[in-house]
Design a protein around this motif. Structure first.
Motif, PDB file in Angstrom:
ATOM      1  N   SER A 149       0.636  -1.067  -0.182  1.00  0.00           N
ATOM      2  CA  SER A 149      -0.125  -0.084  -0.016  1.00  0.00           C
ATOM      3  C   SER A 149       0.753   1.546   0.004  1.00  0.00           C
ATOM      4  O   SER A 149       0.508   2.341  -0.396  1.00  0.00           O
ATOM      5  CB  SER A 149      -1.030   0.124   1.341  1.00  0.00           C
ATOM      6  OG  SER A 149      -0.261  -0.174   2.544  1.00  0.00           O
ATOM      7  N   ASN A 150       2.206   1.117   0.691  1.00  0.00           N
ATOM      8  CA  ASN A 150       3.039   2.221   0.563  1.00  0.00           C
ATOM      9  C   ASN A 150       4.291   2.300  -0.227  1.00  0.00           C
ATOM     10  O   ASN A 150       5.169   2.776  -0.094  1.00  0.00           O
ATOM     11  CB  ASN A 150       3.374   2.489   2.132  1.00  0.00           C
ATOM     12  CG  ASN A 150       2.478   2.791   2.813  1.00  0.00           C
ATOM     13  OD1 ASN A 150       1.352   3.880   2.557  1.00  0.00           O
ATOM     14  ND2 ASN A 150       2.170   2.493   4.259  1.00  0.00           N
ATOM     15  N   GLY A 151       3.884   1.527  -1.461  1.00  0.00           N
ATOM     16  CA  GLY A 151       4.904   1.191  -2.234  1.00  0.00           C
ATOM     17  C   GLY A 151       5.199  -0.379  -2.304  1.00  0.00           C
ATOM     18  O   GLY A 151       5.131  -0.941  -1.534  1.00  0.00           O
TER      19      GLY A 151
END
Length: 205
Positions: free
Chosen positions: A77-79
């Motif tokens: 979700s963050n990369g």
């Protein structure tokens, strides 16, 4: 008169159960082999970490892959930290394609030959083996031992096995400490997150 004098099975559990059921029958183990001395092992991991699944999707194996794909969505979700490539000759419906081929976390690839698959494994970090975790298919496949397990072990990758903990393939890999073993859907995301945070686990296996 008996039809068989000797029966070969792939799993230790089936050997024991068949020998009890048919005391006059000789039951022996017969497993696929590999040349483990020629395995090339790399400790240089990819960014993101690359998981390869190759095989059939029947008996609801696709649902186990779906659980992994959903876990990857959260992890990434963050990369991008970890991705999964799926190689299969099986036809997928639209529901399956939508989940297993989002082109971000999970990628449905064109089927390849066994020789080509060996090359693909060399470009991966983790070889994946899965079985269904629903009750019907757990019981249906309990005593099976997929030849894909040997392919995974011979790949040079770390191996992750997501199966029922009473499944013959799971018990073999767990006993030999030959794979990262996961037996419940809810444990998938925690184990994959741990691997992302402690990548030395991949090198170890």
């Amino acid at each position: 008169l008996p039809i068989y004098r000797r029966y070969y099975t792939l799993s230790s559990e089936q050997k024991v159960e068949f020998q009890k059921e048919f005391p006059n029958l000789t039951v022996e183990l017969l497993r696929k082999c590999a040349d483990f001395n020629s395995i090339e092992i790399s400790t240089d991991l990819h960014k993101p970490i690359k998981i390869i699944y190759a095989g059939r999707l029947y008996c609801n194996r696709w649902k186990t892959l779906m659980a992994i794909a959903k876990a990857l969505c959260k992890i990434n979700s963050n990369g991008p930290k970890m991705v999964m490539e799926i190689y299969t000759y099986d036809k997928l419906n639209n529901t399956q394609k939508n989940v297993l081929n989002d082109q971000k976390n999970s990628f449905l690839m064109k089927p390849v030959t066994a020789d080509k698959l060996k090359e693909i494994y060399k470009s991966a970090d983790i070889a994946l083996h899965v079985e269904s975790l629903d009750m019907k298919n757990r019981l249906l496949t309990r005593l099976s031992f997929s030849t894909k397990i040997i392919d995974c072990l011979a790949s040079g990758c770390a191996v992750i096995a997501v199966c029922w903990d009473k499944h013959s393939g799971y018990t073999y890999l767990k006993q030999e400490n030959a794979a990262i073993c996961i037996s419940k859907y809810e444990d998938i995301i925690h184990k994959l997150q741990e691997i992302c945070e402690r990548q030395e686990i991949i090198v170890q296996y």
